[in-house]
Each structure stands twice: as C-alpha cells, then as structure tokens.
Scaffold this motif. Sequence first.
Motif, PDB file in Angstrom:
ATOM      1  N   THR A   1       0.854  -1.191   0.000  1.00 14.22           N
ATOM      2  CA  THR A   1       0.000   0.000   0.000  1.00 14.22           C
ATOM      3  C   THR A   1       0.887   1.237   0.000  1.00 14.22           C
ATOM      4  O   THR A   1       1.805   1.357   0.811  1.00 14.22           O
ATOM      5  CB  THR A   1      -0.924   0.020   1.237  1.00 14.22           C
ATOM      6  N   LYS A   2       0.589   2.170  -0.919  1.00 15.60           N
ATOM      7  CA  LYS A   2       1.367   3.401  -1.017  1.00 15.60           C
ATOM      8  C   LYS A   2       0.533   4.644  -0.728  1.00 15.60           C
ATOM      9  O   LYS A   2       1.082   5.712  -0.467  1.00 15.60           O
ATOM     10  CB  LYS A   2       2.009   3.512  -2.396  1.00 15.60           C
ATOM     11  N   SER A   3      -0.803   4.520  -0.781  1.00 13.21           N
ATOM     12  CA  SER A   3      -1.708   5.611  -0.431  1.00 13.21           C
ATOM     13  C   SER A   3      -3.108   5.019  -0.315  1.00 13.21           C
ATOM     14  O   SER A   3      -3.307   3.824  -0.571  1.00 13.21           O
ATOM     15  CB  SER A   3      -1.687   6.737  -1.479  1.00 13.21           C
ATOM     16  N   PHE A   4      -4.062   5.875   0.055  1.00 20.23           N
ATOM     17  CA  PHE A   4      -5.454   5.444   0.202  1.00 20.23           C
ATOM     18  C   PHE A   4      -6.386   6.396  -0.525  1.00 20.23           C
ATOM     19  O   PHE A   4      -6.063   7.567  -0.746  1.00 20.23           O
ATOM     20  CB  PHE A   4      -5.873   5.435   1.681  1.00 20.23           C
ATOM     21  N   ALA A   5      -7.557   5.879  -0.859  1.00 24.79           N
ATOM     22  CA  ALA A   5      -8.665   6.703  -1.362  1.00 24.79           C
ATOM     23  C   ALA A   5      -9.907   6.287  -0.583  1.00 24.79           C
ATOM     24  O   ALA A   5     -10.083   5.094  -0.277  1.00 24.79           O
ATOM     25  CB  ALA A   5      -8.877   6.491  -2.856  1.00 24.79           C
ATOM     26  N   LEU A   6     -10.749   7.240  -0.269  1.00 21.86           N
ATOM     27  CA  LEU A   6     -11.971   6.985   0.488  1.00 21.86           C
ATOM     28  C   LEU A   6     -13.176   7.403  -0.339  1.00 21.86           C
ATOM     29  O   LEU A   6     -13.174   8.478  -0.941  1.00 21.86           O
ATOM     30  CB  LEU A   6     -11.960   7.791   1.788  1.00 21.86           C
ATOM     31  N   THR A   7     -14.198   6.550  -0.362  1.00 18.51           N
ATOM     32  CA  THR A   7     -15.449   6.906  -1.040  1.00 18.51           C
ATOM     33  C   THR A   7     -16.624   6.636  -0.110  1.00 18.51           C
ATOM     34  O   THR A   7     -16.584   5.722   0.715  1.00 18.51           O
ATOM     35  CB  THR A   7     -15.654   6.104  -2.338  1.00 18.51           C
ATOM     36  N   VAL A   8     -17.660   7.457  -0.248  1.00 19.72           N
ATOM     37  CA  VAL A   8     -18.944   7.223   0.408  1.00 19.72           C
ATOM     38  C   VAL A   8     -19.988   7.339  -0.692  1.00 19.72           C
ATOM     39  O   VAL A   8     -20.106   8.390  -1.344  1.00 19.72           O
ATOM     40  CB  VAL A   8     -19.216   8.219   1.551  1.00 19.72           C
ATOM     41  N   TYR A   9     -20.730   6.255  -0.900  1.00 15.39           N
ATOM     42  CA  TYR A   9     -21.604   6.116  -2.068  1.00 15.39           C
ATOM     43  C   TYR A   9     -22.968   5.584  -1.665  1.00 15.39           C
ATOM     44  O   TYR A   9     -23.079   4.695  -0.819  1.00 15.39           O
ATOM     45  CB  TYR A   9     -20.924   5.155  -3.048  1.00 15.39           C
ATOM     46  N   ASP A  10     -24.021   6.129  -2.282  1.00 16.53           N
ATOM     47  CA  ASP A  10     -25.403   5.676  -2.086  1.00 16.53           C
ATOM     48  C   ASP A  10     -25.865   4.972  -3.358  1.00 16.53           C
ATOM     49  O   ASP A  10     -26.204   5.629  -4.338  1.00 16.53           O
ATOM     50  CB  ASP A  10     -26.304   6.869  -1.787  1.00 16.53           C
ATOM     51  N   PRO A  11     -25.900   3.623  -3.357  1.00 14.86           N
ATOM     52  CA  PRO A  11     -26.352   2.908  -4.555  1.00 14.86           C
ATOM     53  C   PRO A  11     -27.862   2.984  -4.762  1.00 14.86           C
ATOM     54  O   PRO A  11     -28.357   2.609  -5.817  1.00 14.86           O
ATOM     55  CB  PRO A  11     -25.905   1.468  -4.297  1.00 14.86           C
ATOM     56  N   ASP A  12     -28.601   3.476  -3.752  1.00 19.42           N
ATOM     57  CA  ASP A  12     -30.063   3.510  -3.817  1.00 19.42           C
ATOM     58  C   ASP A  12     -30.627   4.848  -4.285  1.00 19.42           C
ATOM     59  O   ASP A  12     -31.846   4.999  -4.405  1.00 19.42           O
ATOM     60  CB  ASP A  12     -30.647   3.174  -2.435  1.00 19.42           C
TER      61      ASP A  12
END
Length: 167
Positions: free
Chosen positions: A47-58
């Motif tokens: 692992t060299k970095s991170f990405a964060l997502t918050v998603y509403d599939p509905d």
Amino acid sequence: MTTAFTLSSPEIAANASIDARFEFNGFGCSGDNQSPALQWSGAPEGTKSFALTVYDPDAPTGSGWWHWFVVNIPVDTNALAANAGEKGGAQLPAGARHVRNDYGLMEFGGFCPPPGDKPHRYVFTLHALSVDKLDLPDDATCALAGFMVNANTIAKADFTSTYARAA
C-alpha cells in the motif's frame, strides 16, 4: 499472520441507522453536513496511499450518488477526524484532496434521501492503492476518479449503514 484490512467509524456503526446530524444541509435536508470520524487498520503490504469513497447505490438517479471522494491520503494515515470533509480540505491529511461530489461540491456531502423513501444504503469504502498519488485534474468527476482508484486498488475495506427521512 495476515491482519485483516478494516474500516470503521466511532460515530456510525456498520449495519445500523445513521444519526440525522450527518444529513446534508440543503436540497430540503437540514442536517449538520459534517463527515464522521473514520479509522482503519491492517493495510496490506504494498500500500502506497489510500482513497476513500462514500456512495449511495439507492439514490434515484440511475447511477447512485457520490457523497464523498477523497484521494491521495498518505500511507501513514490511519484515521480521518470528524468533519475532515469540510470545504477547503483543511482537516484532511497533507496531500489529500477532495474530488467533486454529486452535489457539485469539493467536500463531504451529507445524506439526503427522498422523504418517505426506503432506507438508503451508504457504503463507506477505503481503497489501499499501489501508487503514491493519483494525478487527477482539479475538475475530475467521481467517475474518472473511480476509474483511476479501481485501476490501482490492491485491497478494500468497507462498511455499510443506512439512513431514511420521514415522509
């Protein structure tokens, strides 16, 4: 021995209902629009970095709804403080940045499902990336950022919680 890659929040429990304070402030919603504190551990080797997502599939859009998208989170980071998603990114770790969400904002966008709709699922995902940095244009969409994140993901940690508004 392998450590499990995990993502959690001290403010939002997995598989539980989200508190109204995380609701968006606008579009008919009146919450505080503050992002929750998040923490993680067990990132895999490489692992060299991170990405964060918050998603509403509905979300009733045909393509879901991106509430938060953060890229270039340094590898030595293991948490985001409450309200790290505020406009301007001052609370993000050095080098991390917001991608414009589906509200059209470069910040966290709280939850705002249609009144009376079934509870929507909100999927919080942390991607462990094989690159130090994603070179995205300033005006990148979540679709473009998602393509780049998925092309460089070596592992994911996630949890899902729900939120609904009364009719």
